[in-house]
Design an enzyme around this catalytic site. Structure first.
Site, PDB file in Angstrom:
ATOM      1  N   SER A   1      -4.153  -0.531  14.490  1.00  0.00           N
ATOM      2  CA  SER A   1      -4.824   0.757  14.651  1.00  0.00           C
ATOM      3  C   SER A   1      -5.105   0.985  16.120  1.00  0.00           C
ATOM      4  CB  SER A   1      -6.142   0.775  13.875  1.00  0.00           C
ATOM      5  OG  SER A   1      -6.945   1.882  14.249  1.00  0.00           O
TER       6      SER A   1
ATOM      7  N   GLY B   1      -0.456   7.960   1.339  1.00  0.00           N
ATOM      8  CA  GLY B   1      -0.599   7.981   2.788  1.00  0.00           C
ATOM      9  C   GLY B   1       0.626   7.523   3.545  1.00  0.00           C
ATOM     10  N   ILE B   2       0.382   6.813   4.641  1.00  0.00           N
ATOM     11  CA  ILE B   2       1.452   6.339   5.508  1.00  0.00           C
ATOM     12  C   ILE B   2       2.414   5.427   4.764  1.00  0.00           C
ATOM     13  CG2 ILE B   2       1.932   4.918   7.548  1.00  0.00           C
ATOM     14  CD1 ILE B   2      -0.763   5.949   8.674  1.00  0.00           C
ATOM     15  N   GLY B   3       1.880   4.583   3.901  1.00  0.00           N
ATOM     16  CA  GLY B   3       2.731   3.667   3.151  1.00  0.00           C
ATOM     17  C   GLY B   3       3.711   4.394   2.261  1.00  0.00           C
TER      18      GLY B   3
ATOM     19  N   TYR C   1     -14.092  -3.204  10.789  1.00  0.00           N
ATOM     20  CA  TYR C   1     -12.770  -2.587  10.653  1.00  0.00           C
ATOM     21  C   TYR C   1     -11.920  -2.790  11.899  1.00  0.00           C
ATOM     22  CZ  TYR C   1      -9.166   0.993  10.643  1.00  0.00           C
ATOM     23  OH  TYR C   1      -7.961   1.647  10.740  1.00  0.00           O
TER      24      TYR C   1
ATOM     25  N   GLY D   1       0.807  -1.214   0.000  1.00  0.00           N
ATOM     26  CA  GLY D   1       0.000   0.000   0.000  1.00  0.00           C
ATOM     27  C   GLY D   1       0.837   1.259   0.000  1.00  0.00           C
ATOM     28  N   ALA D   2       1.933   1.241  -0.766  1.00  0.00           N
ATOM     29  CA  ALA D   2       2.904   2.343  -0.713  1.00  0.00           C
ATOM     30  C   ALA D   2       2.596   3.461  -1.691  1.00  0.00           C
ATOM     31  CB  ALA D   2       4.302   1.803  -0.981  1.00  0.00           C
ATOM     32  N   ASN D   3       1.441   3.419  -2.347  1.00  0.00           N
ATOM     33  CA  ASN D   3       1.153   4.450  -3.341  1.00  0.00           C
ATOM     34  C   ASN D   3       0.640   5.752  -2.730  1.00  0.00           C
ATOM     35  OD1 ASN D   3      -1.258   2.447  -3.181  1.00  0.00           O
ATOM     36  ND2 ASN D   3      -2.188   4.385  -3.806  1.00  0.00           N
TER      37      ASN D   3
END
Length: 309
Positions: free
Chosen positions: A145, A22-24, A170, A18-20
């Protein structure tokens, strides 16, 4: 653009899911800035390509590449692991996830939160385990989280077998992330293996997880209210990435650590170890979840000794 100081990472190979955005994205960028060879593991080739170009522009000379990974598909997870050709893997950051999306099922029939946030992560880590154990000091960092503290964890309703409510699905999946990270450490320790597994909570952070992906189709009122809330109450993305980077790079950090912000309700602050949560010490539930995850994904964790046998 804020830089986050971390130890030198030269010679390390890292995967960030998920590096595209935000945090990633910030995590991948800062690891690359510190000298690591970073693989951006992203679901969307278009968004991944854009993120890689941005990273290389912001971090001249960085060693980074893009590979496709869709955690909602076990076929995609297996293809990513089967295509791994970079040898020993020093660092896996399980960052990708979805948050409070409308009810849907993954390609394999799992409720989306459970399937993406936990089962996809569980399968990926297991399939990459031989590569991780080939490294000298491997680490796995799994992003949970602060909301996991409010989960009513129900092993009989992890897959929305009964009533579905997005917020509960979630936080339950994020509790599963914590159980997974700590149970992985228990198993590595019992086997005498050097891998260190950590869980982190980023705190309330400005990302597009509540407005992008499956949430993108929600109405204008939802989008407007969420964007306003995020802007007013959530910390910048760099703040949310600090716990992941801390867990990934700080020397001497014990395996099994849960790193979260030191502020009120873990919502923001400096990274600190928080070991008081009951879930961290609930080995019975963690073991039952592990066994269920093996059955559902078909992925069993093998050490080099197991594979040889």
């Amino acid at each position: 653009m804020t830089h986050i100081r971390i130890p030198d990472q030269s010679g390390r190979i890292a995967v960030v899911t998920g590096a595209n955005s935000g945090i990633g994205y910030v995590t991948a960028r800062e690891l690359a800035r510190a000298g690591a060879h970073v693989v951006l593991a992203c679901r969307s080739p278009e968004r991944g390509t854009s993120a890689l170009a941005r990273l290389l522009a912001e971090t001249p000379g960085a060693r980074a590449e893009l590979r496709r990974l869709d955690l909602s598909s076990l076929e995609s997870v297996r293809a990513f692991a089967a295509g791994w050709d970079l040898g020993a893997l020093d660092l896996l950051i399980n960052n990708a996830g979805v948050a409070m999306v409308p009810f849907a099922r993954t390609a394999d029939g799992f409720e989306t939160h459970f399937g993406v946030n936990h089962l996809g992560t569980f399968a990926l880590t297991g399939l990459l385990l031989p590569c991780l154990l080939a490294a000298c000091e491997p680490r796995v960092v799994t992003v949970s989280s602060e909301g996991q503290r409010f989960a009513r964890f129900d092993l009989t309703n992890l897959n929305a077998e009964r009533r579905y409510r997005a917020p509960f699905a979630y936080v339950q999946s994020k509790r599963a992330n914590l159980y997974f990270a700590v149970e992985l450490q228990r198993r590595m320790t019992a086997a005498g293996l050097p891998l260190r597994s950590m869980a982190v909570a980023p705190g309330l952070t400005r990302t597009n997880v509540l407005t992008g992906g499956a949430n993108a189709g929600r109405g204008r009122l939802y989008q407007g209210l969420i964007r306003l809330l995020v802007r007013l109450a959530f910390q910048p993305t760099e703040g949310g990435a600090r716990t992941s980077l801390h867990a990934a790079t700080v020397a001497g950090l014990p395996g099994g650590s849960y790193i979260a912000p030191d502020g009120l309700l873990e919502m923001r602050g400096a990274p600190t170890s928080r070991q008081g949560h009951r879930a961290i010490h609930d080995a019975v539930t963690a073991r039952r979840l592990w066994e269920l995850s093996e059955r559902l994904t078909g992925v069993r964790y093998e050490s080099p000794t197991d594979a040889a046998a």
